[in-house]
Design an enzyme around this catalytic site. Structure first.
Site, PDB file in Angstrom:
ATOM      1  CG  ASN A  78      -1.757  -1.293   1.262  1.00 16.58           C
ATOM      2  OD1 ASN A  78      -1.535  -2.102   2.149  1.00 16.58           O
ATOM      3  ND2 ASN A  78      -2.640  -1.505   0.309  1.00 16.58           N
ATOM      4  CB  ILE A  85       0.305   6.173   2.391  1.00 18.20           C
ATOM      5  CG1 ILE A  85       1.737   6.383   2.895  1.00 18.20           C
ATOM      6  CG2 ILE A  85      -0.434   5.134   3.219  1.00 18.20           C
ATOM      7  CD1 ILE A  85       1.828   7.169   4.182  1.00 18.20           C
ATOM      8  CB  CYS A  86      -2.980   2.929  -1.166  1.00 14.80           C
ATOM      9  SG  CYS A  86      -4.661   2.540  -1.682  1.00 14.80           S
ATOM     10  CG  LEU A  87      -4.924   5.094   5.342  1.00 12.89           C
ATOM     11  CD1 LEU A  87      -5.081   3.621   5.728  1.00 12.89           C
ATOM     12  CD2 LEU A  87      -4.026   5.790   6.351  1.00 12.89           C
ATOM     13  CG  ASP A 118      -7.255  -0.264  -1.978  1.00 10.25           C
ATOM     14  OD1 ASP A 118      -7.177   0.044  -3.184  1.00 10.25           O
ATOM     15  OD2 ASP A 118      -7.592   0.548  -1.086  1.00 10.25           O
TER      16      ASP A 118
END
Length: 148
Positions: A78, A85-87, A118
């Site tokens: 992520n 950052i994928c959040l 994701d």
């Protein structure tokens, strides 16, 4: 331009009562730019590592989320090679009720529970899904190499 009371209050709270394993402090010349040191969560592939991040509060904060990225290289599905950052709380699930502290704790939790479904780094996610023990070993190796 004067800093909004909300940001001043968050800085005071972060200083007085920092989240466990996280040190966050604004720079002297720009109180919207924070230098972060985050310990890898216990019992994770990142345990024992100290990760450096940067966090920037846009002028629209808290209506818009902060911009956060890892400065330390990290092997994580992520997080991309630029440290982005994928959040969801940093994007579509952002709410003005969230604070810097919440964001940092969410990032630390993501380190403890990577989500290869994701991903931001598809290559790492593929390995994480196909051979999780190897991915964890890679993450530990990168932690020892870069997060010291």
């Amino acid at each position: 331009m004067a800093l909004p009371k909300r940001i001043i209050k968050e800085i005071e709270t972060l200083t007085r009562d920092p989240p466990p394993g996280i040190v966050a402090a604004p720079t002297e010349d720009n109180l919207r730019y924070f230098k972060i040191t985050m310990e890898g969560p216990q019992q994770s592939a990142y345990e024992g590592g100290k990760f450096h991040l940067e966090l920037f509060l846009p002028d629209e904060y808290p209506m818009m989320p902060p911009n956060v990225r890892f400065l330390t290289k990290i092997y994580h599905p992520n997080v991309d090679k630029l440290g982005r950052i994928c959040l969801s709380t940093l994007k579509k699930d952002w709410s003005p009720a969230l604070q810097i502290r919440t964001v940092l704790l969410s990032i630390q939790a993501l380190m403890g529970a990577p989500n290869p479904d994701d991903p931001l780094d598809n290559d790492v996610a593929k390995i994480w899904k196909e051979n999780e023990p190897q991915a964890i070993a890679n993450a530990r190796e990168w932690t020892k190499k870069y997060a010291v």
